[in-house]
Design a protein around this motif. Sequence first.
Motif, PDB file in Angstrom:
ATOM      1  N   ALA A 190       1.088   2.423  -0.241  1.00 49.12           N
ATOM      2  CA  ALA A 190       1.138   2.331   1.213  1.00 49.12           C
ATOM      3  C   ALA A 190       0.350   3.461   1.868  1.00 49.12           C
ATOM      4  CB  ALA A 190       2.590   2.347   1.677  1.00 49.12           C
ATOM      5  N   LYS A 191       0.546   4.674   1.375  1.00 52.50           N
ATOM      6  CA  LYS A 191      -0.148   5.835   1.940  1.00 52.50           C
ATOM      7  C   LYS A 191      -1.664   5.701   1.798  1.00 52.50           C
ATOM      8  CE  LYS A 191      -0.155   9.857  -0.211  1.00 52.50           C
ATOM      9  NZ  LYS A 191       0.316  11.178  -0.737  1.00 52.50           N
ATOM     10  N   SER A 192      -2.099   5.247   0.639  1.00 50.09           N
ATOM     11  CA  SER A 192      -3.536   5.131   0.377  1.00 50.09           C
ATOM     12  C   SER A 192      -4.180   4.089   1.286  1.00 50.09           C
ATOM     13  CB  SER A 192      -3.767   4.765  -1.092  1.00 50.09           C
ATOM     14  OG  SER A 192      -3.203   5.745  -1.944  1.00 50.09           O
ATOM     15  N   LEU A 193      -3.530   2.945   1.441  1.00 56.03           N
ATOM     16  CA  LEU A 193      -4.067   1.896   2.303  1.00 56.03           C
ATOM     17  C   LEU A 193      -4.050   2.323   3.768  1.00 56.03           C
ATOM     18  CD1 LEU A 193      -2.413  -1.261   0.671  1.00 56.03           C
ATOM     19  CD2 LEU A 193      -4.774  -0.481   0.392  1.00 56.03           C
ATOM     20  N   ALA A 194      -2.948   2.957   4.193  1.00 56.50           N
ATOM     21  CA  ALA A 194      -2.836   3.399   5.583  1.00 56.50           C
ATOM     22  C   ALA A 194      -3.911   4.436   5.916  1.00 56.50           C
ATOM     23  CB  ALA A 194      -1.449   3.986   5.827  1.00 56.50           C
ATOM     24  N   GLN A 245      12.022   5.151   6.860  1.00 55.37           N
ATOM     25  CA  GLN A 245      11.563   5.923   8.012  1.00 55.37           C
ATOM     26  C   GLN A 245      11.037   7.280   7.578  1.00 55.37           C
ATOM     27  OE1 GLN A 245      11.027   4.987  11.094  1.00 55.37           O
ATOM     28  NE2 GLN A 245      10.250   7.046  11.554  1.00 55.37           N
ATOM     29  N   GLN A 246      11.692   7.887   6.603  1.00 59.63           N
ATOM     30  CA  GLN A 246      11.209   9.163   6.080  1.00 59.63           C
ATOM     31  C   GLN A 246       9.846   8.983   5.412  1.00 59.63           C
ATOM     32  OE1 GLN A 246      14.376  10.452   3.484  1.00 59.63           O
ATOM     33  NE2 GLN A 246      15.740  11.024   5.171  1.00 59.63           N
ATOM     34  N   ALA A 247       9.668   7.856   4.728  1.00 60.75           N
ATOM     35  CA  ALA A 247       8.380   7.575   4.085  1.00 60.75           C
ATOM     36  C   ALA A 247       7.281   7.417   5.134  1.00 60.75           C
ATOM     37  CB  ALA A 247       8.490   6.312   3.236  1.00 60.75           C
ATOM     38  N   ILE A 248       7.588   6.731   6.224  1.00 60.88           N
ATOM     39  CA  ILE A 248       6.615   6.552   7.303  1.00 60.88           C
ATOM     40  C   ILE A 248       6.215   7.899   7.887  1.00 60.88           C
ATOM     41  CG2 ILE A 248       6.354   5.693   9.674  1.00 60.88           C
ATOM     42  CD1 ILE A 248       7.954   3.216   8.837  1.00 60.88           C
ATOM     43  N   GLN A 261       6.310  10.761   6.422  1.00 59.93           N
ATOM     44  CA  GLN A 261       5.527  11.502   5.436  1.00 59.93           C
ATOM     45  C   GLN A 261       4.084  10.988   5.383  1.00 59.93           C
ATOM     46  OE1 GLN A 261       6.840  14.191   3.644  1.00 59.93           O
ATOM     47  NE2 GLN A 261       4.659  14.517   3.246  1.00 59.93           N
ATOM     48  N   ILE A 262       3.914   9.673   5.489  1.00 63.14           N
ATOM     49  CA  ILE A 262       2.561   9.097   5.484  1.00 63.14           C
ATOM     50  C   ILE A 262       1.781   9.585   6.697  1.00 63.14           C
ATOM     51  CG2 ILE A 262       1.247   6.945   5.737  1.00 63.14           C
ATOM     52  CD1 ILE A 262       3.419   5.574   4.040  1.00 63.14           C
ATOM     53  N   VAL A 263       2.428   9.583   7.856  1.00 64.28           N
ATOM     54  CA  VAL A 263       1.774  10.073   9.075  1.00 64.28           C
ATOM     55  C   VAL A 263       1.372  11.534   8.898  1.00 64.28           C
ATOM     56  CG1 VAL A 263       2.132  10.620  11.515  1.00 64.28           C
ATOM     57  CG2 VAL A 263       2.933   8.429  10.590  1.00 64.28           C
ATOM     58  N   LYS A 264       2.260  12.329   8.325  1.00 59.68           N
ATOM     59  CA  LYS A 264       1.981  13.751   8.105  1.00 59.68           C
ATOM     60  C   LYS A 264       0.829  13.941   7.126  1.00 59.68           C
ATOM     61  CE  LYS A 264       4.172  18.009   6.438  1.00 59.68           C
ATOM     62  NZ  LYS A 264       5.422  18.618   5.887  1.00 59.68           N
ATOM     63  N   ASP A 265       0.819  13.157   6.047  1.00 57.85           N
ATOM     64  CA  ASP A 265      -0.195  13.331   4.992  1.00 57.85           C
ATOM     65  C   ASP A 265      -1.562  12.796   5.389  1.00 57.85           C
ATOM     66  OD1 ASP A 265       1.779  14.453   3.450  1.00 57.85           O
ATOM     67  OD2 ASP A 265       2.063  12.695   2.160  1.00 57.85           O
ATOM     68  N   THR A 266      -1.593  11.741   6.193  1.00 55.06           N
ATOM     69  CA  THR A 266      -2.858  11.042   6.465  1.00 55.06           C
ATOM     70  C   THR A 266      -3.353  11.187   7.889  1.00 55.06           C
ATOM     71  OG1 THR A 266      -1.780   8.964   7.082  1.00 55.06           O
ATOM     72  CG2 THR A 266      -2.242   9.313   4.737  1.00 55.06           C
ATOM     73  N   LYS A 267      -2.487  11.642   8.817  1.00 58.86           N
ATOM     74  CA  LYS A 267      -2.824  11.771  10.240  1.00 58.86           C
ATOM     75  C   LYS A 267      -3.049  10.419  10.912  1.00 58.86           C
ATOM     76  CE  LYS A 267      -2.907  16.140   9.224  1.00 58.86           C
ATOM     77  NZ  LYS A 267      -1.664  16.935   9.410  1.00 58.86           N
ATOM     78  N   VAL A 268      -2.607   9.328  10.289  1.00 54.04           N
ATOM     79  CA  VAL A 268      -2.741   8.024  10.923  1.00 54.04           C
ATOM     80  C   VAL A 268      -1.664   7.877  11.987  1.00 54.04           C
ATOM     81  CG1 VAL A 268      -3.669   6.994   8.823  1.00 54.04           C
ATOM     82  CG2 VAL A 268      -1.217   6.826   9.288  1.00 54.04           C
ATOM     83  N   GLU A 319       1.523   6.375  13.821  1.00 56.28           N
ATOM     84  CA  GLU A 319       2.748   5.720  13.372  1.00 56.28           C
ATOM     85  C   GLU A 319       2.785   4.260  13.819  1.00 56.28           C
ATOM     86  OE1 GLU A 319       7.589   6.504  13.456  1.00 56.28           O
ATOM     87  OE2 GLU A 319       6.175   8.161  13.754  1.00 56.28           O
ATOM     88  N   ASP A 320       1.954   3.915  14.817  1.00 60.20           N
ATOM     89  CA  ASP A 320       1.885   2.529  15.279  1.00 60.20           C
ATOM     90  C   ASP A 320       1.374   1.595  14.184  1.00 60.20           C
ATOM     91  OD1 ASP A 320       2.777   3.325  17.756  1.00 60.20           O
ATOM     92  OD2 ASP A 320       0.772   3.470  18.629  1.00 60.20           O
TER      93      ASP A 320
END
Length: 421
Positions: free
Chosen positions: A135-139, A156-159, A161-168, A170-171
């Motif tokens: 998920a993180k890689s695709l996002a 929600q915690q995963a979301i 973390q993905i936002v934090k790691d990738t700067k994408v 949350e929308d």
Amino acid sequence: MHNLDSDSEDELPPGWEEKSTEDGNVYFVNTCNNKIQWTHPRTGHKKVIPKDLPFGWTKTMDENGKPLYIQQETGNKTYVDPRLAFAKEEKKHVNDFRQRFDGSSTAFQVLHGVDLSGKYALITGCNAGIGFETAKSLARHGCNILLANRNMEATQQAIEQIVKDTKVSEDNLKSIYLDLGSLNSVKKCAMAVRTVFSNHLDMLILNAGVFGLSYEETEDKLDRTFQVNHLSHTYLALLLEPLLKKGSRVVFVSSESHRMASLKNVFVKQNLAHPKDQYSTLIAYNNSKLYNVITAKILSEEWKHKGIAVNSLHPGNMVYTNLPKSWWFYQMLFMMVRPFTKSLQQAAATSVYVATASELEGVTGLYFNNCFYCEESALARDKDIANEIFSISLGMIEERVGRDNIEKYVDKYCNRKENAT
């Protein structure tokens, strides 16, 4: 089936340059005599490049009106068209592709330069482990992700973390409740998904799985390993068929363990779930992974005419995730071999590759390992066994939640067996 020539064959002879046209064609220039040709001087093959720039690149003009390319993240500039790095030979056959990655490749490497903006993916079991990395890689490359899990707090915690790691934004990340231990939950989830993805789904990655569980029945009175790993994913894929369009890809995350499956008494009892009185943790898992490969092959044939690709894969051996958490011995074993197995980024690479690689356009019904096709087990290739497995699966679903939205498959596979008798 595949061209396994070394990459050295692609190297240009001295004095030759590779260039591109605006519409995505590659041509070759001999700087010694200014000769121009459309075929590679060594291989004799034509090559094409994507019409759009790789992810993260923009094009401008310098003061002399010459095209200049800028990498947004690094600020690097070049006059060389970055699309040339993604040039590929024109295929003579849909399955004619060469290996670009291997067991050491990461999901980020597989996605280098790939722009997934505007794409939509649903991933099951992605609040941790391989699914999270997928998920993180695709996002990170612009894909909109629907995270389908049972634990909403962890999702929600995963979301976050993905936002934090990738700067994408949350929308681009949404969650939906899915309990694979309940066929009714699968049905509710599938119906809700249609309102989220506006009637189309580019990637369906069936990643969730359990391993090492002692015998435990779901609310549907089935062995949990069997239902979570196989039956519920099969049902979900069938219910989401209306969202799958030409170019959509369905990915079943299976395992090399499918080669050690045992189908003893399965056809006699017309029940794929492992019985309590003969329960074996490993056989239950191995069988469920065989059913993944078989279901992918069946659906690949069913959906081929629609341009929907369905493939299965093995992510890696004994990758350290939450998968073995059910028993301390498995946890210890997986921890001991951790230094010798794939990282989570490497384990997610094959899922990401099968879901996005441009050379796999139109490729369906194959089994992948280490980012390349390999032959599945003899059981998985037996069409009679495959049809029987799929028929029994449909019957088990119909018995518990009815045939709504899967009528055509029940009629085709279950009635065929009845008509034969």
